[in-house]
Design a protein around this motif. Structure first.
Motif, PDB file in Angstrom:
ATOM      1  N   GLU A 190       0.791  -1.244   0.000  1.00 10.84           N
ATOM      2  CA  GLU A 190       0.000   0.000   0.000  1.00 10.84           C
ATOM      3  C   GLU A 190       0.819   1.287   0.000  1.00 10.84           C
ATOM      4  N   PRO A 191       1.939   1.362   0.757  1.00 13.24           N
ATOM      5  CA  PRO A 191       2.721   2.609   0.675  1.00 13.24           C
ATOM      6  C   PRO A 191       3.168   2.921  -0.760  1.00 13.24           C
ATOM      7  N   VAL A 192       3.495   1.882  -1.521  1.00 17.08           N
ATOM      8  CA  VAL A 192       3.934   2.103  -2.903  1.00 17.08           C
ATOM      9  C   VAL A 192       2.734   2.492  -3.779  1.00 17.08           C
ATOM     10  N   ILE A 193       1.570   1.897  -3.493  1.00 18.33           N
ATOM     11  CA  ILE A 193       0.358   2.279  -4.236  1.00 18.33           C
ATOM     12  C   ILE A 193       0.029   3.754  -3.962  1.00 18.33           C
ATOM     13  N   ARG A 194       0.211   4.180  -2.712  1.00 20.12           N
ATOM     14  CA  ARG A 194      -0.023   5.603  -2.372  1.00 20.12           C
ATOM     15  C   ARG A 194       0.911   6.501  -3.172  1.00 20.12           C
ATOM     16  N   LYS A 195       2.099   6.018  -3.433  1.00 18.36           N
ATOM     17  CA  LYS A 195       3.043   6.824  -4.230  1.00 18.36           C
ATOM     18  C   LYS A 195       2.504   7.009  -5.649  1.00 18.36           C
ATOM     19  N   ALA A 196       1.899   5.961  -6.185  1.00 15.54           N
ATOM     20  CA  ALA A 196       1.310   6.072  -7.525  1.00 15.54           C
ATOM     21  C   ALA A 196       0.170   7.082  -7.518  1.00 15.54           C
ATOM     22  N   LEU A 197      -0.588   7.103  -6.432  1.00 13.01           N
ATOM     23  CA  LEU A 197      -1.672   8.087  -6.314  1.00 13.01           C
ATOM     24  C   LEU A 197      -1.079   9.493  -6.198  1.00 13.01           C
ATOM     25  N   ALA A 198       0.062   9.593  -5.519  1.00  8.95           N
ATOM     26  CA  ALA A 198       0.714  10.901  -5.367  1.00  8.95           C
ATOM     27  C   ALA A 198       1.250  11.399  -6.717  1.00  8.95           C
ATOM     28  N   ILE A 199       1.676  10.483  -7.553  1.00  8.40           N
ATOM     29  CA  ILE A 199       2.162  10.878  -8.879  1.00  8.40           C
ATOM     30  C   ILE A 199       1.002  11.420  -9.718  1.00  8.40           C
ATOM     31  N   GLY A 200      -0.225  10.932  -9.446  1.00  5.33           N
ATOM     32  CA  GLY A 200      -1.361  11.525 -10.145  1.00  5.33           C
ATOM     33  C   GLY A 200      -2.485  10.592 -10.562  1.00  5.33           C
ATOM     34  N   ALA A 201      -2.402   9.303 -10.199  1.00  5.05           N
ATOM     35  CA  ALA A 201      -3.537   8.423 -10.497  1.00  5.05           C
ATOM     36  C   ALA A 201      -4.750   8.887  -9.706  1.00  5.05           C
ATOM     37  N   ASN A 202      -5.968   8.669 -10.245  1.00  2.00           N
ATOM     38  CA  ASN A 202      -7.172   9.109  -9.556  1.00  2.00           C
ATOM     39  C   ASN A 202      -7.556   8.184  -8.410  1.00  2.00           C
ATOM     40  N   ASP A 203      -7.436   6.895  -8.657  1.00  2.00           N
ATOM     41  CA  ASP A 203      -7.776   5.942  -7.606  1.00  2.00           C
ATOM     42  C   ASP A 203      -6.986   4.652  -7.817  1.00  2.00           C
ATOM     43  N   ALA A 204      -7.140   3.723  -6.867  1.00  2.00           N
ATOM     44  CA  ALA A 204      -6.360   2.494  -6.956  1.00  2.00           C
ATOM     45  C   ALA A 204      -7.183   1.309  -6.484  1.00  2.00           C
ATOM     46  N   ILE A 205      -6.844   0.163  -7.044  1.00  2.00           N
ATOM     47  CA  ILE A 205      -7.467  -1.093  -6.622  1.00  2.00           C
ATOM     48  C   ILE A 205      -6.348  -2.038  -6.217  1.00  2.00           C
ATOM     49  N   ARG A 206      -6.481  -2.636  -5.053  1.00  2.00           N
ATOM     50  CA  ARG A 206      -5.533  -3.674  -4.669  1.00  2.00           C
ATOM     51  C   ARG A 206      -6.277  -4.988  -4.541  1.00  2.00           C
ATOM     52  N   VAL A 207      -5.816  -5.979  -5.281  1.00  2.00           N
ATOM     53  CA  VAL A 207      -6.392  -7.312  -5.123  1.00  2.00           C
ATOM     54  C   VAL A 207      -5.573  -7.990  -4.041  1.00  2.00           C
ATOM     55  N   ASN A 208      -6.239  -8.357  -2.968  1.00  2.00           N
ATOM     56  CA  ASN A 208      -5.546  -8.832  -1.778  1.00  2.00           C
ATOM     57  C   ASN A 208      -5.079 -10.284  -1.946  1.00  2.00           C
ATOM     58  N   ALA A 209      -4.013 -10.461  -2.687  1.00  2.00           N
ATOM     59  CA  ALA A 209      -3.473 -11.810  -2.894  1.00  2.00           C
ATOM     60  C   ALA A 209      -1.976 -11.717  -3.093  1.00  2.00           C
ATOM     61  N   GLU A 210      -1.294 -12.760  -2.655  1.00  2.00           N
ATOM     62  CA  GLU A 210       0.144 -12.804  -2.888  1.00  2.00           C
ATOM     63  C   GLU A 210       0.375 -13.296  -4.314  1.00  2.00           C
ATOM     64  N   PRO A 211       1.127 -12.530  -5.139  1.00  2.00           N
ATOM     65  CA  PRO A 211       1.344 -12.976  -6.517  1.00  2.00           C
ATOM     66  C   PRO A 211       2.078 -14.310  -6.546  1.00  2.00           C
ATOM     67  N   LYS A 212       1.547 -15.270  -7.297  1.00  2.00           N
ATOM     68  CA  LYS A 212       2.164 -16.599  -7.372  1.00  2.00           C
ATOM     69  C   LYS A 212       2.786 -16.847  -8.729  1.00  2.00           C
ATOM     70  N   ASP A 213       2.084 -16.488  -9.766  1.00  2.00           N
ATOM     71  CA  ASP A 213       2.657 -16.592 -11.113  1.00  2.00           C
ATOM     72  C   ASP A 213       1.881 -15.687 -12.062  1.00  2.00           C
ATOM     73  N   GLY A 214       2.360 -15.601 -13.286  1.00  2.00           N
ATOM     74  CA  GLY A 214       1.768 -14.682 -14.256  1.00  2.00           C
ATOM     75  C   GLY A 214       0.301 -14.966 -14.513  1.00  2.00           C
ATOM     76  N   LEU A 215      -0.038 -16.239 -14.639  1.00  2.00           N
ATOM     77  CA  LEU A 215      -1.428 -16.596 -14.951  1.00  2.00           C
ATOM     78  C   LEU A 215      -2.381 -16.145 -13.856  1.00  2.00           C
ATOM     79  N   GLN A 216      -1.975 -16.342 -12.606  1.00  2.00           N
ATOM     80  CA  GLN A 216      -2.830 -15.928 -11.486  1.00  2.00           C
ATOM     81  C   GLN A 216      -3.029 -14.412 -11.507  1.00  2.00           C
ATOM     82  N   VAL A 217      -1.914 -13.668 -11.647  1.00  2.00           N
ATOM     83  CA  VAL A 217      -1.995 -12.201 -11.631  1.00  2.00           C
ATOM     84  C   VAL A 217      -2.841 -11.711 -12.807  1.00  2.00           C
TER      85      VAL A 217
END
Ligand SMILES: Cc1cc2nc3c(=O)[nH]c(=O)nc-3n(C[C@H](O)[C@H](O)[C@H](O)COP(=O)(O)OP(=O)(O)OC[C@H]3O[C@@H](n4cnc5c(N)ncnc54)[C@H](O)[C@@H]3O)c2cc1C
Ligand SMILES: Nc1ncnc2c1ncn2[C@@H]1O[C@H](COP(=O)(O)O)[C@@H](O)[C@H]1O
Lengths: 246, 313
Positions: free
Chosen positions: A68-95
């Motif tokens: 989340e701190p890094v997502i907040r940085k993206a919002l600070a750069i200028g994104a309007n909003d953010a979505i976080r899918v609460n999962a640990e990335p396992k592989d490309g297909l899952q993500v």
């Protein structure tokens, strides 16, 4: 225009990579996490396109709450909003499956990813996501613009570059040279605190692969020095000893 | 059966296709089928048979579009009952490999640098963290798509006879349209080069790249540079190697006037032999190099160029 920027959170480029638990896990101790450098470019580009043509920029990350701190940085750069899918990335297909779900339920016009993430370097998500959505895709772009109702791209190809046009919706991945990344300013940082960051729970759990072991490259043997006055010997060594030149 | 994607570039199969064929012919299988889009000639097709390809399925020329290539290739691949598809991690391979894995309901591994290990299921070794680490990954689906890093697999000849079949399939209209293509004529693409001569800020300015290019020409090498060099516009960005540039794995990497920052090394440290030339004996590059020369590039390069002219064919 509704733009989605897929963002991965990765170890800082100066990180010394090591593994723990019998080399089955990446050691995150003391590691500083940043926006994947290519995603910084796609984010900046998305903001520029939205500023020029009207529109919104949403950032999506598949990751646990420590991103989340890094997502907040993206919002600070200028994104309007953010979505976080609460999962640990396992592989490309899952993500990609989780990201495809977000795209399907929100009618985005343009989806941007990075050319690759600098941690697992799959370079997979753009193509996986495109095929899951049945969308056209343009990979490794050095130019992404919306002009006269169409998307205009320049992309790297083997041994050169190519210009490509496509109508919306389309997904593209960012390559270096796309733009200069924006740095958050004070105003942006303040605004980011209250911008919406929604957390959604994963509803798909498909993977195609399992990481089970890591290793570091074998350390080099001590360097062999050649005297500067005999620099021409290099050719001899490479040709006759190492036999790499002919 | 094992399939390979045989990318055609200017009517020819590049070395990376022969690497994919060598990879496939070393896997325990009852045949290797190559799939290509576009036209080539008999000599080129015979070249594949030398590396164990028994059959080639050709698809007529269509303008490149990752979605349509995937559509037609996946049909041709399914018809041949392919369990594992090998392709090279070129830009084209990166555009279609992931898509094909979805269309074929396959597991996908990219940046692969080893043959599969069948001891615990089906696993491969791939490079991660931009060359700062390796991962072993198990591919769990029945069908697999494997994208191999150029210069990772030795060429293994296994001559066989080859049959040619044409696959006809309808494709929809391309959604992406290529409006122009620019290729640097006669230049060796960096990602495929076996030898790379690279220079950094130590060269002082773009006007000094003549000797870098001269040495590259003599060695049959591609040229590369560090990030600040491309940032300042001394060299095109396509030459920038490192963690945020291109990752390369040549047999020989010669670094001239490059300090050896961790981000630079990340993209080049898998090179088989590394030569560092730097006037500072403490430059970090010497810790990552196999051969080092401490001295002024402006004095050293002319000596190396002279020796190359004298001793190389
Ligand atoms: C997020 C991030 C990502 C980065 N990604 C990359 C990347 O992908 N690739 C990359 O290259 N860098 C990258 N960098 C930059 C990296 O940290 C270094 O700054 C950069 O590699 C230095 O380039 P250089 O070695 O050419 O220049 P310098 O560090 O200025 O080194 C010049 C070297 O030349 C030597 N020298 C000077 N004069 C001579 C001479 N006459 N003869 C011989 N030697 C001489 C000096 O001793 C010195 O070692 C990144 C940095 C960051 C923060
Ligand atoms: N966990 C993630 N969440 C959101 N986007 C991601 C994630 N991982 C990768 N991506 C996106 O996919 C791109 C390529 O990543 P990769 O395929 O992992 O090399 C990245 O630059 C991101 O845009």
């Amino acid at each position: 225009m509704k733009i989605l920027v897929c963002m991965s959170v990765v170890p800082d480029t100066t990180t010394k990579i090591s593994f723990i638990e019998n080399n089955t896990k990446f050691n995150t101790q003391g590691v500083q996490f940043i926006i994947n450098p290519y995603d910084e470019l796609s984010l900046t580009k998305a903001i520029e396109i939205a500023e020029k043509n009207g529109g919104t920029v949403t950032v999506a990350t598949v990751g646990l709450s420590d991103t989340e701190p890094v997502i907040r940085k993206a919002l600070a750069i200028g994104a309007n909003d953010a979505i976080r899918v609460n999962a640990e990335p396992k592989d490309g297909l899952q993500v990609a499956s989780l990201l495809a779900d977000i795209v399907k339920s929100n009618a985005y016009d343009l989806v941007l990813t990075g050319r690759e993430s600098i941690d697992y370097n799959g370079g997979q998500i753009c193509g996986l996501l495109a095929e899951l959505l049945s969308w056209p895709a343009v990979n490794v772009c050095t130019k992404i613009e919306f002009e006269n109702g169409n998307m205009q791209f320049e992309r790297d190809i083997d041994g050169g570059r190519q210009n490509v046009t496509c109508s919306l919706p389309v997904i593209a991945s960012a390559q270096k040279d796309l733009c200069e990344p924006r740095i958050p300013n004070m105003k942006g940082i303040m605004a980011a605190r209250t911008k919406p960051l929604s957390v959604i729970e994963p509803n798909i759990n498909e993977t195609g692969s399992e990481y089970f072991q890591f290793e570091n490259p074998v350390a080099k043997q001590a360097v062999r020095m050649i005297d500067a006055n005999q620099a021409g010997d290099l050719i001899n060594i490479l040709k006759n000893e190492i036999k790499i030149l002919s | 059966m094992i399939g390979i994607y045989a990318e055609i570039s200017d009517g020819k199969f590049k070395k990376s296709v022969l690497e994919a064929a060598s990879y496939a012919n070393q896997m325990n299988s009852n045949g290797v089928v190559a799939f290509c889009v576009g036209s080539t000639n008999d000599d080129e097709i015979q070249k594949l048979s030398k590396y164990g390809v028994n059959k080639i399925v050709t698809i007529g020329s269509i303008s490149f579009d990752s979605q349509n290539y995937t559509q037609i290739l996946s049909k041709a691949i399914q018809k041949e009952n392919i369990q594992t598809l090998i392709l090279a991690n070129t830009y084209e391979g990166k555009s279609i490999g992931p898509r094909l894995s979805i269309a074929l309901n396959a597991s996908l591994a990219t940046n692969v640098i080893s043959l599969p290990d069948m001891n615990q299921g089906f696993s491969v070794k791939r490079s991660v963290f931009s060359g700062k680490g390796f991962a072993y990954v198990k591919l769990i689906k029945d069908t697999k798509v494997i994208a191999i890093t150029p210069n990772s697999i030795d060429l293994i000849e296994r001559p066989t006879s080859i049959s040619i079949e044409n696959f006809d399939g309808a494709v929809s209209e391309n959604k992406t349209n290529i409006t122009s293509t620019h290729k640097a004529e006669g230049k060796i693409p960096l990602t495929e080069a076996e030898i790379v001569v690279s220079a950094g800020r130590g060269l002082k300015g773009p006007e000094n790249w003549g000797m870098v290019e001269e040495l590259a020409n003599l060695l049959g090498a591609a040229t590369a540079c560090s990030k600040p060099v491309s940032d300042m516009g001394w060299r095109p960005h396509s030459e920038h190697v490192g963690q945020t540039g291109i990752t390369i794995k040549p047999n020989l990497y010669i670094a001239i006037g490059i300090s050896g920052a961790i981000q630079h090394l990340a993209g080049v440290s898998s090179s088989k032999v590394i030569v560092a030339i730097n006037k500072d004996p403490e430059a970090p590059f010497f810790k990552a190099a196999d051969i080092g020369i401490v001295g002024d590039a402006f004095e050293i390069l002319p000596q190396i160029i002279a020796a190359a002219k004298l001793n190389l064919n």
